[in-house]
Scaffold this motif. Structure first.
Motif, mmCIF file in Angstrom:
data_model
loop_
_atom_site.group_PDB
_atom_site.id
_atom_site.type_symbol
_atom_site.label_atom_id
_atom_site.label_comp_id
_atom_site.label_asym_id
_atom_site.label_seq_id
_atom_site.Cartn_x
_atom_site.Cartn_y
_atom_site.Cartn_z
ATOM 1 N N ASP A 193 0.716 -1.245 0.009
ATOM 2 C CA ASP A 193 0.017 -0.031 -0.091
ATOM 3 C C ASP A 193 0.772 1.205 0.009
ATOM 4 O O ASP A 193 1.967 1.228 0.817
ATOM 5 N N TYR A 218 0.687 5.816 -0.982
ATOM 6 C CA TYR A 218 0.161 7.010 -1.143
ATOM 7 C C TYR A 218 0.581 7.607 -2.525
ATOM 8 O O TYR A 218 1.565 7.641 -2.639
ATOM 9 N N LEU A 236 -4.662 6.475 -1.066
ATOM 10 C CA LEU A 236 -4.034 5.519 -0.628
ATOM 11 C C LEU A 236 -4.642 4.308 -1.715
ATOM 12 O O LEU A 236 -5.744 4.102 -1.878
ATOM 13 N N LYS A 277 -3.109 -0.050 -3.583
ATOM 14 C CA LYS A 277 -2.376 -0.851 -3.477
ATOM 15 C C LYS A 277 -1.660 -1.082 -4.778
ATOM 16 O O LYS A 277 -2.320 -1.004 -5.985
ATOM 17 N N VAL A 311 3.474 3.899 3.221
ATOM 18 C CA VAL A 311 2.488 3.828 4.160
ATOM 19 C C VAL A 311 3.166 4.034 5.701
ATOM 20 O O VAL A 311 3.116 5.054 6.567
ATOM 21 N N LYS A 312 4.349 3.234 5.707
ATOM 22 C CA LYS A 312 5.133 3.514 6.778
ATOM 23 C C LYS A 312 6.385 4.141 6.276
ATOM 24 O O LYS A 312 7.393 3.335 5.711
#
Ligand code: BTX
Length: 324
Positions: free
Chosen positions: A276, A278, A287, A289, A321-322
């Motif tokens: 995932d 952005y 957001l 995938k 995302v992270k």
């Protein structure tokens, strides 16, 4: 910083300069001094160190990105056969664009420093003196202009392949970033000069952080260098390998219209496929995938309503995302 260390050591002639003195004069820790001294040694400076006395300079450098060093290592047919090496320039891409019509296909410009290094969409690219590889390649392919953006993917594939050959586990963050441990180590900026039906030239700019240990504050979280990740490689070796891998994949694409190998590398070493992310365009953030890379090199994503979209490179930024 390393220039200053050399200055202080040179200034003391045949006397030793202690780590403590260097640390006080330059305002950095003794460990940082020691790391910089090690890098200077790998650059070819012969620095003697004696317990309780400190450091003393005995001999000068050999690891420079000068053309002779690179020609000696290079196994390409046309890329890098003409290398222009500069001490400092605003941007190697801009420099090459000014002389684009007058230089041969495959000419490479490398500068030890860029004072106005550029990223995409007007962003800045930090390019400190002798800390990395700041280079541009000019290409004059006989293809229609819409096929040119794919050359960014070729450069990305060449860089990850070269780094992985050198045992560095690098990945591609589509379309133009190379990352290690989730941080950016290298970026690609492709610029095009074309008419409607034909290309005058394409300039592929490659920036790679090799020795940088300190980044400006805003980059600390997202940027890294090969040395910071403990890969102590020579810049000459990396340049030779990247140009070699690039030429092979580029010839596949231009001469044989063969893209499978390039796409295979881009997928195999992708940092974002099946993840995932952005997608950021202007002020909007969505957001999605990442599912695949299309034959044209576009990113295929699925949004939260299961709609499939094809994203063109050049128009968006991607954020994990992270973190980066
Ligand atoms: P980009 O737009 O994807 O990345 C630019 C962003 O990356 C900046 O906004 C900043 O956040 C971050 N950044 C800046 N400097 C560095 C750095 N040294 N390491 C990691 N992150 C950084 C990427 O664009 C394309 C960069 C191409 C650079 C080459 S160098 C040779 C050639 N000449 C030139 O002017 N540009 C290219």
């Amino acid at each position: 910083m390393r220039d200053k260390i050399i200055e202080v050591i040179l200034g003391s002639g045949s006397d030793f300069v202690s780590g403590e003195e260097l640390s006080k004069k330059l305002g950095i820790s003794r460990t940082a001094i020691w790391k910089h001294i090690n890098i200077l040694r790998e650059e070819g400076y012969n620095i003697e160190s004696v317990n309780k006395k400190g450091y003393r300079l005995i001999g000068s450098p050999k690891d420079l990105l000068n053309p002779q060093n690179i020609y000696h290592n290079l196994k390409t047919e046309f890329i890098g056969k003409n290398i222009i090496h500069l001490e400092s320039v605003d941007s190697t891409n801009d420099y090459l664009k000014k002389i684009g019509n007058d230089v041969q296909d495959g000419t490479v410009v490398i500068s030890e420093e860029q004072t106005k290094g550029k990223g995409r969409l007007g962003r800045n690219w930090q390019s400190k003196s002798k800390e990395g590889i700041w280079m541009s390649i000019i290409l004059k392919p006989e293809i229609i202009p819409y096929k040119a953006p794919f050359i960014t993917l070729i450069a990305g594939a060449a860089i990850v392949k070269a780094l992985n050959n050198l045992q560095v586990p690098a990945n591609i963050k589509w379309p133009n970033d190379i990352i290690i441990n989730n941080k950016k180590v290298s970026g690609i900026l492709t610029e095009l000069s074309a008419e409607i039906e034909r290309i005058n030239y394409v300039v592929v700019g490659i920036g790679m952080n090799v020795k940088s240990l300190d980044f400006d504050k805003e980059l600390e979280e997202k940027a890294t260098s090969l040395y910071k990740e403990n890969y102590h490689l020579s810049r000459v070796e990396i340049v030779s390998q990247v140009l070699y891998e690039f030429e092979n994949l580029y010839n596949d694409y231009i001469k044989n219209d063969y893209k499978e190998e390039i796409l295979k590398i881009c997928k195999e070493y992708s940092a974002i496929l099946n993840k995932d992310v952005y997608i950021i365009k202007d002020d909007e953030k969505e957001l999605v995938k990442c599912i695949d890379i299309s034959d044209n090199g576009n990113l295929i994503v699925m949004d939260d309503k299961d709609n499939i979209q094809e994203i063109l490179s050049g128009e968006v930024s991607i954020r994990g995302v992270k973190g980066y």
